[in-house]
Design a protein around this motif. Structure first.
Motif, PDB file in Angstrom:
ATOM      1  N   VAL A  94      19.406   6.277  41.116  1.00  0.00           N
ATOM      2  CA  VAL A  94      18.680   7.156  40.192  1.00  0.00           C
ATOM      3  C   VAL A  94      17.335   6.528  39.842  1.00  0.00           C
ATOM      4  CG1 VAL A  94      18.711   8.307  37.944  1.00  0.00           C
ATOM      5  CG2 VAL A  94      20.851   8.025  39.223  1.00  0.00           C
ATOM      6  N   SER A  95      16.262   7.254  40.129  1.00  0.00           N
ATOM      7  CA  SER A  95      14.925   6.827  39.705  1.00  0.00           C
ATOM      8  C   SER A  95      14.510   7.706  38.533  1.00  0.00           C
ATOM      9  CB  SER A  95      13.921   6.957  40.852  1.00  0.00           C
ATOM     10  OG  SER A  95      13.810   8.303  41.260  1.00  0.00           O
ATOM     11  N   GLY A  96      13.398   7.376  37.896  1.00  0.00           N
ATOM     12  CA  GLY A  96      13.029   8.171  36.732  1.00  0.00           C
ATOM     13  C   GLY A  96      11.587   8.044  36.319  1.00  0.00           C
ATOM     14  N   LYS A  97      11.168   8.982  35.471  1.00  0.00           N
ATOM     15  CA  LYS A  97       9.858   8.925  34.832  1.00  0.00           C
ATOM     16  C   LYS A  97       9.926   9.722  33.535  1.00  0.00           C
ATOM     17  CE  LYS A  97       8.178  12.682  37.816  1.00  0.00           C
ATOM     18  NZ  LYS A  97       7.202  13.051  38.864  1.00  0.00           N
ATOM     19  N   SER A  98       9.098   9.309  32.583  1.00  0.00           N
ATOM     20  CA  SER A  98       9.086   9.970  31.279  1.00  0.00           C
ATOM     21  C   SER A  98       7.656  10.068  30.778  1.00  0.00           C
ATOM     22  CB  SER A  98       9.941   9.182  30.275  1.00  0.00           C
ATOM     23  OG  SER A  98       9.902   9.803  29.004  1.00  0.00           O
ATOM     24  N   VAL A  99       7.258  11.297  30.420  1.00  0.00           N
ATOM     25  CA  VAL A  99       5.899  11.539  29.933  1.00  0.00           C
ATOM     26  C   VAL A  99       5.970  12.308  28.618  1.00  0.00           C
ATOM     27  CG1 VAL A  99       3.666  12.611  30.427  1.00  0.00           C
ATOM     28  CG2 VAL A  99       5.001  11.605  32.295  1.00  0.00           C
ATOM     29  N   LYS A 100       5.426  11.716  27.564  1.00  0.00           N
ATOM     30  CA  LYS A 100       5.339  12.362  26.244  1.00  0.00           C
ATOM     31  C   LYS A 100       6.692  12.878  25.766  1.00  0.00           C
ATOM     32  CE  LYS A 100       0.530  13.783  26.977  1.00  0.00           C
ATOM     33  NZ  LYS A 100      -0.426  14.926  27.098  1.00  0.00           N
ATOM     34  N   SER A 101       7.734  12.055  25.966  1.00  0.00           N
ATOM     35  CA  SER A 101       9.085  12.442  25.570  1.00  0.00           C
ATOM     36  C   SER A 101       9.652  11.471  24.549  1.00  0.00           C
ATOM     37  CB  SER A 101      10.016  12.498  26.785  1.00  0.00           C
ATOM     38  OG  SER A 101       9.628  13.545  27.658  1.00  0.00           O
ATOM     39  N   THR A 102      10.582  11.983  23.725  1.00  0.00           N
ATOM     40  CA  THR A 102      11.256  11.138  22.741  1.00  0.00           C
ATOM     41  C   THR A 102      11.998  10.004  23.448  1.00  0.00           C
ATOM     42  OG1 THR A 102      11.552  13.107  21.368  1.00  0.00           O
ATOM     43  CG2 THR A 102      12.851  11.151  20.786  1.00  0.00           C
ATOM     44  N   LEU A 103      12.632  10.338  24.559  1.00  0.00           N
ATOM     45  CA  LEU A 103      13.340   9.334  25.359  1.00  0.00           C
ATOM     46  C   LEU A 103      12.333   8.711  26.327  1.00  0.00           C
ATOM     47  CD1 LEU A 103      16.616  11.355  26.086  1.00  0.00           C
ATOM     48  CD2 LEU A 103      16.164   9.742  24.221  1.00  0.00           C
ATOM     49  N   PHE A 104      11.653   7.690  25.866  1.00  0.00           N
ATOM     50  CA  PHE A 104      10.547   7.116  26.655  1.00  0.00           C
ATOM     51  C   PHE A 104      10.973   5.946  27.535  1.00  0.00           C
ATOM     52  CE2 PHE A 104      10.584   5.091  22.480  1.00  0.00           C
ATOM     53  CZ  PHE A 104      10.582   3.750  22.806  1.00  0.00           C
ATOM     54  N   SER A 105      12.180   5.391  27.291  1.00  0.00           N
ATOM     55  CA  SER A 105      12.631   4.243  28.079  1.00  0.00           C
ATOM     56  C   SER A 105      13.234   4.729  29.398  1.00  0.00           C
ATOM     57  CB  SER A 105      13.667   3.421  27.318  1.00  0.00           C
ATOM     58  OG  SER A 105      14.216   2.433  28.164  1.00  0.00           O
ATOM     59  N   VAL A 106      12.474   4.604  30.475  1.00  0.00           N
ATOM     60  CA  VAL A 106      12.925   5.096  31.778  1.00  0.00           C
ATOM     61  C   VAL A 106      14.185   4.374  32.261  1.00  0.00           C
ATOM     62  CG1 VAL A 106      12.288   5.347  34.214  1.00  0.00           C
ATOM     63  CG2 VAL A 106      10.641   5.932  32.431  1.00  0.00           C
ATOM     64  N   PRO A 107      14.270   3.037  32.170  1.00  0.00           N
ATOM     65  CA  PRO A 107      15.502   2.358  32.611  1.00  0.00           C
ATOM     66  C   PRO A 107      16.753   2.852  31.871  1.00  0.00           C
ATOM     67  CG  PRO A 107      13.732   0.769  32.349  1.00  0.00           C
ATOM     68  CD  PRO A 107      13.223   2.051  31.790  1.00  0.00           C
ATOM     69  N   ASP A 108      16.614   3.101  30.571  1.00  0.00           N
ATOM     70  CA  ASP A 108      17.759   3.606  29.810  1.00  0.00           C
ATOM     71  C   ASP A 108      18.156   5.002  30.280  1.00  0.00           C
ATOM     72  OD1 ASP A 108      18.106   1.348  28.264  1.00  0.00           O
ATOM     73  OD2 ASP A 108      16.779   2.045  26.666  1.00  0.00           O
ATOM     74  N   CYS A 109      17.156   5.854  30.511  1.00  0.00           N
ATOM     75  CA  CYS A 109      17.436   7.224  30.988  1.00  0.00           C
ATOM     76  C   CYS A 109      18.125   7.189  32.349  1.00  0.00           C
ATOM     77  CB  CYS A 109      16.137   8.033  31.078  1.00  0.00           C
ATOM     78  SG  CYS A 109      15.403   8.412  29.471  1.00  0.00           S
ATOM     79  N   GLN A 110      17.652   6.331  33.242  1.00  0.00           N
ATOM     80  CA  GLN A 110      18.267   6.192  34.562  1.00  0.00           C
ATOM     81  C   GLN A 110      19.727   5.765  34.441  1.00  0.00           C
ATOM     82  OE1 GLN A 110      14.153   4.325  36.262  1.00  0.00           O
ATOM     83  NE2 GLN A 110      15.989   3.667  37.296  1.00  0.00           N
ATOM     84  N   ALA A 111      19.968   4.765  33.597  1.00  0.00           N
ATOM     85  CA  ALA A 111      21.332   4.233  33.433  1.00  0.00           C
ATOM     86  C   ALA A 111      22.274   5.294  32.868  1.00  0.00           C
ATOM     87  CB  ALA A 111      21.310   3.002  32.536  1.00  0.00           C
ATOM     88  N   ILE A 112      21.782   6.079  31.911  1.00  0.00           N
ATOM     89  CA  ILE A 112      22.618   7.107  31.280  1.00  0.00           C
ATOM     90  C   ILE A 112      22.939   8.226  32.265  1.00  0.00           C
ATOM     91  CG2 ILE A 112      22.529   8.953  29.547  1.00  0.00           C
ATOM     92  CD1 ILE A 112      21.089   6.785  27.763  1.00  0.00           C
ATOM     93  N   VAL A 113      21.939   8.651  33.031  1.00  0.00           N
ATOM     94  CA  VAL A 113      22.163   9.692  34.042  1.00  0.00           C
ATOM     95  C   VAL A 113      23.169   9.198  35.086  1.00  0.00           C
ATOM     96  CG1 VAL A 113      21.068  10.921  35.977  1.00  0.00           C
ATOM     97  CG2 VAL A 113      19.984  10.906  33.725  1.00  0.00           C
ATOM     98  N   LYS A 114      23.011   7.968  35.515  1.00  0.00           N
ATOM     99  CA  LYS A 114      23.935   7.386  36.495  1.00  0.00           C
ATOM    100  C   LYS A 114      25.368   7.385  35.952  1.00  0.00           C
ATOM    101  CE  LYS A 114      24.921   4.837  40.220  1.00  0.00           C
ATOM    102  NZ  LYS A 114      24.585   5.130  41.615  1.00  0.00           N
ATOM    103  N   LYS A 115      25.509   6.940  34.710  1.00  0.00           N
ATOM    104  CA  LYS A 115      26.834   6.858  34.092  1.00  0.00           C
ATOM    105  C   LYS A 115      27.454   8.248  33.960  1.00  0.00           C
ATOM    106  CE  LYS A 115      29.227   5.153  29.961  1.00  0.00           C
ATOM    107  NZ  LYS A 115      29.045   4.548  28.611  1.00  0.00           N
ATOM    108  N   ALA A 116      26.641   9.236  33.580  1.00  0.00           N
ATOM    109  CA  ALA A 116      27.143  10.608  33.406  1.00  0.00           C
ATOM    110  C   ALA A 116      27.634  11.177  34.737  1.00  0.00           C
ATOM    111  CB  ALA A 116      26.043  11.485  32.822  1.00  0.00           C
ATOM    112  N   ILE A 117      26.884  10.913  35.805  1.00  0.00           N
ATOM    113  CA  ILE A 117      27.286  11.427  37.123  1.00  0.00           C
ATOM    114  C   ILE A 117      28.562  10.735  37.597  1.00  0.00           C
ATOM    115  CG2 ILE A 117      26.595  11.694  39.538  1.00  0.00           C
ATOM    116  CD1 ILE A 117      23.679  11.771  38.571  1.00  0.00           C
ATOM    117  N   VAL A 118      28.646   9.421  37.398  1.00  0.00           N
ATOM    118  CA  VAL A 118      29.855   8.671  37.776  1.00  0.00           C
ATOM    119  C   VAL A 118      31.070   9.234  37.052  1.00  0.00           C
ATOM    120  CG1 VAL A 118      31.026   6.443  37.579  1.00  0.00           C
ATOM    121  CG2 VAL A 118      28.663   6.542  38.415  1.00  0.00           C
ATOM    122  N   ASN A 119      30.914   9.481  35.751  1.00  0.00           N
ATOM    123  CA  ASN A 119      32.017  10.035  34.961  1.00  0.00           C
ATOM    124  C   ASN A 119      32.446  11.408  35.495  1.00  0.00           C
ATOM    125  OD1 ASN A 119      31.722   7.788  33.366  1.00  0.00           O
ATOM    126  ND2 ASN A 119      31.752   8.884  31.418  1.00  0.00           N
TER     127      ASN A 119
END
Length: 380
Positions: A94-119
């Motif tokens: 999972v790669s990522g990018k964030s522009v003008k968003s509340t969730l600005f930490s891209v590594p955290d967003c990537q990790a959460i998306v990965k975990k959600a898909i695994v689940n």
């Protein structure tokens, strides 16, 4: 799944061209900044990868939603039907990018998306613990823009600019996708001469030859989605057969390129041979000032060095002045020049009919267009 929401990504300024390409393939485009959305079946995935000359990639849009918290991101990602796309053994970075968003930490967003898909996959495939990820590659991207989340799967693999013919290149090569755009933005038709006076390793003339003979730019390469278990090989075979049947390999072409550097000319010849045009494009070592022709109603498309690459403004000014003087002797020709040099028109000696803002990589440039007269129709 029978229908997909697809997105073809493109460099800023080139979206409208990609939109026209999508429409020519028979799909209805929706053009946004850097993106062209359209709907299609599995065949659309294969055909768009094979045919889109100016797009960077083709991706499947798995889901779009608003998320302002990590919990929202996790739950809404997990709610998507990932098992429709990803087999049990799928490898899915999972790669990522964030522009003008509340969730600005891209590594955290990537990790959460990965975990959600695994689940999600663990529940659907009734597996506990870690997934093996030993199978086909599905590159997933989480993109956040002003709290709007878009989750996509890349179907292209290596970027679409990688046609497979560029075996050698100079120090600052233009991308094949940009070169194709420069050709498509001209008034050129295959029955007219085409010339690049600063051709470098030959990318613009080669792209012109592909366009002139209606050869799909992706015909001789592979794509990531060819390894997706739900993409039948028959789909790809049919798309490639269609592309071969639509190509006009016998179309006569008058395409040439020159450059002051003999090493680049040798590279251009090798690249043209690799592209299947060994005797179609004429490459010659020559100073731009020496160009002469009796041909009429031709098209010149050039991506000359601009200050950022030469670090020598005097040389740039000399080259652009030479262009103005040499091209003045071609009253029926149409001239197109891409440069970031803001004083180009002043140095060239003539105001452009039109100029178009384009981004060559991250560099803002202008495409100066000098339209020649329309070629007279020949009586039958």
């Amino acid at each position: 799944m029978d229908q997909f929401k697809l997105v073809a990504t493109a460099a800023s300024g080139l979206e409208a061209i990609v939109g026209k390409e999508v429409r020519r393939l028979g799909y209805e485009p929706s053009v946004e900044n850097g993106k062209v959305f359209f709907r299609g079946d599995k065949s659309a995935i294969a055909r768009s990868n094979l045919w889109l000359r100016v797009a960077d990639r083709v991706k499947i849009v798995v889901g779009e939603f608003q998320a302002k918290t990590f919990d929202e991101l996790f739950e809404k990602t997990k709610a998507l039907p990932w098992e429709t796309y990803l087999p049990l053994d799928a490898e899915f970075p999972v790669s990522g990018k964030s522009v003008k968003s509340t969730l600005f930490s891209v590594p955290d967003c990537q990790a959460i998306v990965k975990k959600a898909i695994v689940n999600r996959l663990s529940e659907k495939y009734r597996r506990q613990g870690r997934l093996m990820e030993s199978g086909a590659l599905f590159k997933i991207e989480v993109a956040l823009l002003k709290d709007q989340v878009t989750l996509t799967i890349d179907t292209s693999g290596v970027g679409l600019h990688k046609r497979g013919y560029r075996v050698m290149q100079g120090g600052a090569p233009i991308k094949e996708t940009m070169a194709a755009a420069l050709v498509l933005l001209t008034s050129w038709h295959p029955d007219r001469p085409f010339y690049d006076p600063v051709c470098g390793s030959g990318t613009i003339p080669i792209e012109a030859a592909l366009i002139g003979r209606n050869i799909a730019p992706g015909l001789n390469r592979q794509f990531a989605s060819e390894s997706f278990d739900w993409m039948p090989q028959e789909i790809w075979q049919a798309a490639r057969t269609e592309a071969k049947e639509l190509a006009n390999y016998e179309q006569p072409l008058d395409i040439s390129g020159s450059d002051i550097d003999h090493r680049l000319i040798e590279m251009a010849k090798q690249n043209a041979e690799q592209a299947g045009f060994p005797d179609v494009i004429s490459f010659k070592q020559m100073q731009l000032a020496d160009f002469r022709t009796d041909k009429e109603y031709g098209v010149i498309a050039a991506n000359p060095p601009y200050g950022e690459r030469l670090e020598d403004e005097e040389a740039v000014i000399k080259l652009y002045k030479e262009m103005g003087e040499v091209f003045q002797a071609l009253p029926t020709w149409s001239i197109y020049v891409l440069t970031s040099y803001e004083a180009f028109e002043e140095v060239y000696g003539k105001k452009a009919t039109k100029k178009r803002k384009l981004y060559n990589g991250y560099l803002r440039t202008d495409y100066y267009q000098y339209w020649g007269p329309r070629k007279p129709r020949q009586d039958k």
